[in-house]
Design a protein around this motif. Structure first.
Motif, mmCIF file in Angstrom:
data_model
loop_
_atom_site.group_PDB
_atom_site.id
_atom_site.type_symbol
_atom_site.label_atom_id
_atom_site.label_comp_id
_atom_site.label_asym_id
_atom_site.label_seq_id
_atom_site.Cartn_x
_atom_site.Cartn_y
_atom_site.Cartn_z
ATOM 1 N N ARG A 287 0.843 -1.211 0.000
ATOM 2 C CA ARG A 287 0.000 0.000 0.000
ATOM 3 C C ARG A 287 0.874 1.256 0.000
ATOM 4 N NH1 ARG A 287 -3.601 1.165 5.102
ATOM 5 N NH2 ARG A 287 -1.520 1.483 5.918
ATOM 6 N N ASN A 288 1.913 1.255 0.829
ATOM 7 C CA ASN A 288 2.807 2.424 0.887
ATOM 8 C C ASN A 288 3.499 2.663 -0.462
ATOM 9 O OD1 ASN A 288 2.081 2.664 3.520
ATOM 10 N ND2 ASN A 288 3.919 1.683 4.333
ATOM 11 N N GLU A 289 3.941 1.567 -1.070
ATOM 12 C CA GLU A 289 4.591 1.683 -2.383
ATOM 13 C C GLU A 289 3.617 2.211 -3.432
ATOM 14 O OE1 GLU A 289 7.951 0.586 -3.719
ATOM 15 O OE2 GLU A 289 8.180 1.343 -1.697
ATOM 16 N N LEU A 290 2.377 1.715 -3.345
ATOM 17 C CA LEU A 290 1.332 2.134 -4.281
ATOM 18 C C LEU A 290 1.085 3.639 -4.164
ATOM 19 C CD1 LEU A 290 -0.252 0.132 -6.092
ATOM 20 C CD2 LEU A 290 -2.158 0.368 -4.535
ATOM 21 N N GLN A 291 1.071 4.121 -2.921
ATOM 22 C CA GLN A 291 0.864 5.557 -2.694
ATOM 23 C C GLN A 291 2.067 6.365 -3.157
ATOM 24 O OE1 GLN A 291 -0.019 5.542 1.466
ATOM 25 N NE2 GLN A 291 -2.219 5.652 1.142
#
Lengths: 158, 72
Positions: A40-44
């Motif tokens: 999720r962090n990478e996606l953001q």
């Protein structure tokens, strides 16, 4: 939501359930959760690059469209080539982002708290912990049986 | 290149960029929502698993059998 999930939680939990056969499942759960959070962090984080490129190309093309008459033809030709390259780059970034987003959190382990070294080492250490847990299962089963038998004997004596 | 060609070219790029922005944004929002739901589900399952693990840990099992024996 995940305040309870910090880097010290897994060692303490493993220590708590050291004698339990399901510690391997504990590692699995923890790894899965961490993968999902990291994904999720990478996606953001990764969304900014394609979006900024798209907006920049859009603004430049609109601007050159509006001041088209005032531009020098040579300059315009060069600008058209640069815009073409920028468009190509933007499309590449968006396609790469979509590919990354489709891949899902299981694709790779990022920032696993178990190991913070190299990626291969992370996998190796996780596997090593799992194997160690699996090896302990029969030993722990025996111990539990013995404890239970002791308890039963004591109760019979009473 | 004629003037018209250049105008068509620039307007096409602008429209394509707007469309790409929309597609990328919507896809990102959709995936973020999906992954958030997944994280919530995993958290819930993990908590439930931990609760059960505490209840049925070896120490917990011994205590339970002791209780049962005491009840007899």
């Amino acid at each position: 939501m995940n305040e309870w999930l910090d880097k010290d939680v897994l060692p303490s939990l493993l220590a708590l359930f050291e004698k339990d056969q399901s510690s391997a499942a504990l590692v699995d759960y923890y790894t899965q959760l961490n993968n999902q959070i990291d994904f999720r962090n990478e996606l953001q984080r990764k969304i900014w690059k394609p979006m900024i490129f798209t907006v920049m190309t859009f603004i430049v093309s609109i601007f050159s469209f509006l001041i088209f008459d005032r531009l020098n033809p040579h300059c315009l030709f060069l600008g058209a080539i640069i815009l073409f390259l920028a468009t190509f780059l933007t499309i590449c970034y968006i396609v790469l982002y979509i590919k990354f987003a489709i891949s899902g959190p299981q694709a790779e382990i990022i920032n696993n708290p178990l190991t913070e070294d190299f990626k291969n080492l992370r996998y190796a250490r996780i596997e090593q912990i799992k194997d160690r847990m699996r090896e302990r299962i029969p030993i722990e089963k025996k111990k539990i049986k013995e404890e239970l038998e002791k308890n039963i004997k004591q109760s019979k004596k009473i | 290149m004629s003037n018209n060609t250049m105008l068509y070219y620039l307007s096409t790029i602008a429209q394509s960029m707007a469309a790409l922005f929309a597609v990328g944004g919507i896809f990102a929002i959709y995936r973020l929502q999906e992954i958030n739901t997944e994280i919530t589900n995993t958290c819930r399952a993990f908590k439930e698993y931990l609760r059960r693990l505490i209840e049925f840990s070896p120490q917990g099992l011994v205590k339970m059998t002791e209780k049962k024996i005491a009840e007899r």
